[in-house]
Write a protein that holds these residues in place. Structure first.
Motif, PDB file in Angstrom:
ATOM      1  N   SER A   9       0.823  -1.204   0.000  1.00 36.65           N
ATOM      2  CA  SER A   9       0.000   0.000   0.000  1.00 36.65           C
ATOM      3  C   SER A   9       0.858   1.255   0.000  1.00 36.65           C
ATOM      4  CB  SER A   9      -0.928   0.002   1.222  1.00 36.65           C
ATOM      5  OG  SER A   9      -0.164  -0.056   2.416  1.00 36.65           O
ATOM      6  N   GLY A  12       1.349   2.166  -3.553  1.00 39.74           N
ATOM      7  CA  GLY A  12       0.167   2.286  -4.390  1.00 39.74           C
ATOM      8  C   GLY A  12      -0.342   0.998  -4.975  1.00 39.74           C
ATOM      9  N   ASN A 430      -4.886   0.169  -6.730  1.00 41.40           N
ATOM     10  CA  ASN A 430      -4.291   0.709  -5.506  1.00 41.40           C
ATOM     11  C   ASN A 430      -4.554  -0.239  -4.343  1.00 41.40           C
ATOM     12  OD1 ASN A 430      -4.358   2.317  -2.911  1.00 41.40           O
ATOM     13  ND2 ASN A 430      -3.501   3.861  -4.301  1.00 41.40           N
ATOM     14  N   THR A 449      -5.034   3.508  -8.721  1.00 48.49           N
ATOM     15  CA  THR A 449      -3.935   4.454  -8.578  1.00 48.49           C
ATOM     16  C   THR A 449      -4.120   5.626  -9.539  1.00 48.49           C
ATOM     17  OG1 THR A 449      -2.372   2.730  -7.915  1.00 48.49           O
ATOM     18  CG2 THR A 449      -1.437   4.770  -8.801  1.00 48.49           C
TER      19      THR A 449
END
Length: 483
Positions: A9, A12, A430, A449
Motif C-alpha cells: 500500500s 500504491g 491501488n 492508482t
C-alpha cells in the motif's frame, strides 16, 4: 515469494488489470480471422533464414582513396523506378539513394573494424566525426551486450530470461546492469528483493551516477515513489507477475504481444518496441523479423526526408502507412543496392538482409546524417552533438548473433489482418476496499492508482484473479486475520 514482490500500500499497489474483460487475457483468446502466413520455403530470396553462424565476416579491405558515400555525386546513373505503396505514388528525394549508400558504408565500417584494419575506417567526413548506429541493430554495443551478458548468462528458464531482459530494459545502460550484478548478483527473479535493488540504485544516484540511457527517454510510471528507478522496479514486478512467457507462447501475432505490453503504465510505443526487440534475441519470443515494426519519431522524419511532400500526402490518405513503406524498403533492398552498384555485404556469412527493425533503425540514422549531407532539406533539428569515439580495445572479429534466430517458428511470416495495433492503457489497482455477492458471483470494490476514491468501481472476481491475483490474495488474507 519474497515480501518485496507483493503488492504494498505504501507504493500504491502493483497488480494490474484493465477495466474491460476483453483486455485482460487477450493474448490467450482465439481469433477467427486467419493470419497471413508466408512460408520461408516460398519464393522470398532476400529473407530466407539460412542459419546464424558467426564465422569470420566477409573481407572488405579498406581501399586507398575510398570516398565513402561520394555525396559530391548524390544522384545515381539509374533513377529508382516507380515506388507505389498502398496505391500511392511516392516521389523519392536525393535522400532515397543516400539511405542505401549510408546502409552499405556504415556496414562496411563495422566490417573493416572487425577485420582489424586501422582507423579511419571511412573517408566519409561525417561518419568520421559523428557517431551513427550500425546498419544492423544487433551489431550495436548494447545489443551485443544483451545477447552475451544478459541472455546467455544465467538460468535459462523462460521466467528468468524475461526477468533479466526486462530489468536491463528498464534502464538500457550497461553500467547500471553491472552495478546491480556486482552488488546483488546473480540477478534472478527468484532472489529479487526490491528494497535491496532500491538501496543500490539510490546510493549510486546520490553519488552522481546516471542510471538511464541517454539514447532515448525512459519515462517512469507513477507508483508513489519520488525517484524514477523505484517506480521502474514496481513496473518490473508488474510485468513479472503477469507471467509473460505464458502470454507470449499463446500469441499468434507480434501485434498481440505489442498491444499487451504497451498497455502497461508508462510503456510508450517506442519503448515497448525496444523491449520486444530485446526479447526477440531470446527464445521467449519467436516470430519472424518481418512480422512487425513500430515507426518511431526518427523513422517518421527520415521517411519525410526520403519522399518529401508525397510522404506527407500519403499519411493523410492512409493511417499508419509508415509501416507499409518500411516493409516496401525491406522487400526491395536488393534491387536498390544493385541499382546503385553497392556491394552490400549483409549480416554474417549468410549475408542476412536488413529486417523491418533494421530499416526503422536506419531511417533514424539517415535522418540525422541528412542534416549534414543535405542541409537544404529542412527539419526541426539541424545539428548533431554526439561525436564518434571508438571504443577502447580491439573490436571483436565475430559478432554474436542470437542462438534463437535459428528457431523454426521464425521462418514463417505472420502478418495480422486488419489495421494497425490498438493501444488501450491499463489501470493499476491501488487496493481493494470491500467485497460483496454480485449477480454473477463475488465482486470487489477496487480503488485505482491516480484516481479519486469516488471513482472506485466494483469488479468481478474472475477479472481480478486473471490479472491481479496478488491483490486479491492479500485482501482475502487480511480479511481472514480480522475475523
Amino acid at each position: 515469494m519474497p515480501a518485496t514482490r507483493t503488492t504494498r500500500s505504501t507504493s500504491g499497489g502493483f497488480s494490474l488489470k484493465t477495466r474491460r474483460a476483453s483486455d485482460l487475457i487477450h493474448l490467450d483468446q482465439d481469433d477467427d480471422e486467419e493470419p497471413l502466413l508466408v512460408s520461408a520455403s516460398a519464393p522470398r530470396p532476400c529473407y530466407q533464414l539460412t542459419g546464424t553462424s558467426t564465422e569470420n565476416v566477409t573481407s572488405i579491405p579498406k581501399a586507398k582513396g575510398h570516398q565513402g558515400l561520394k555525396l559530391s555525386h548524390p544522384v545515381s546513373q539509374t533513377s529508382p523506378g516507380p515506388i507505389i505503396v498502398k496505391g500511392i505514388h511516392l516521389k523519392p528525394t536525393v535522400v532515397f539513394d543516400t539511405f542505401w549508400r549510408f546502409a552499405a558504408e556504415r556496414k562496411a565500417i563495422d566490417d573493416r573494424r572487425r577485420l582489424g584494419l586501422p582507423s579511419p575506417w571511412t573517408d566519409d567526413v561525417f561518419m568520421r566525426k559523428y557517431a551513427f548506429c550500425n546498419t544492423y541493430r544487433v551489431l550495436d554495443k548494447v545489443s551485443q551486450y544483451i545477447i552475451r551478458e544478459v541472455i546467455e548468462k544465467g538460468p535459462q528458464e523462460p521466467q528468468e530470461v524475461v526477468f533479466r531482459i526486462a530489468l536491463f530494459n528498464m534502464f538500457t545502460k550497461i553500467d547500471t546492469w553491472e552495478l546491480l550484478d556486482n552488488e546483488l548478483g546473480p540477478l534472478t527473479w527468484e532472489r529479487y528483493d526490491r528494497d535491496a535493488y532500491r538501496k543500490v540504485l539510490t546510493k549510486a544516484k546520490k553519488q552522481g551516477m546516471t542510471l538511464y540511457t541517454g539514447a532515448f527517454q525512459k519515462p517512469a510510471p507513477h507508483f508513489g515513489f519520488h525517484d524514477a528507478h523505484s517506480n521502474h522496479l514496481c513496473l518490473l514486478e508488474i510485468l513479472m507477475e503477469a507471467d509473460l512467457p505464458r502470454r507470449f507462447s499463446g500469441a499468434r501475432y507480434m501485434d498481440e504481444v505489442y498491444e499487451y505490453l504497451v498497455s502497461f503504465p508508462s510503456m510508450g510505443a517506442f519503448s515497448t518496441f525496444q523491449l520486444m526487440l530485446n526479447l526477440s534475441y531470446s527464445e521467449v519470443l519467436n516470430f519472424s523479423d518481418m512480422d512487425f515494426v513500430v515507426a518511431g519519431p526518427g523513422a517518421h522524419s527520415g521517411l519525410t526526408k526520403m519522399f518529401g511532400l508525397s510522404m506527407k500526402c500519403a499519411r493523410d490518405r492512409v493511417h499508419g502507412i509508415e509501416i507499409n513503406v518500411i516493409r516496401w524498403l525491406a522487400q526491395h533492398q536488393d534491387e536498390h543496392f544493385q541499382r546503385l552498384g553497392l556491394d552490400f555485404q549483409g549480416l554474417g556469412p549468410d549475408r542476412l538482409p536488413m529486417s523491418l527493425a533494421d530499416i526503422e533503425h536506419l531511417l533514424c540514422e539517415v535522418d540525422k546524417y541528412s542534416r549534414l549531407a543535405h542541409p537544404h532539406i529542412k527539419s526541426k533539428r539541424t545539428e548533431l552533438r554526439v561525436l564518434f569515439k571508438p571504443s577502447s580495445g580491439n573490436h571483436p572479429p565475430n559478432p554474436t548473433l542470437p542462438k534463437a534466430w535459428s528457431h523454426s517458428a521464425r521462418k514463417t511470416i505472420r502478418i495480422r489482418p486488419g489495421g494497425p495495433p490498438v493501444i488501450e492503457k491499463r489501470y493499476t489497482v491501488n487496493h481493494i476496499g470491500a467485497h460483496r455477492d454480485g449477480p454473477n458471483g463475488m465482486e470487489y470494490h477496487v480503488f485505482w492508482t491516480g484516481y479519486s476514491d469516488a471513482e472506485a468501481t466494483w469488479e468481478p472476481e474472475a477479472l481480478l484473479l486473471a490479472d491481479a491475483p496478488v491483490v486479491v490474495k492479500e485482501y482475502l488474507a487480511k480479511q481472514s486475520e480480522e475475523i
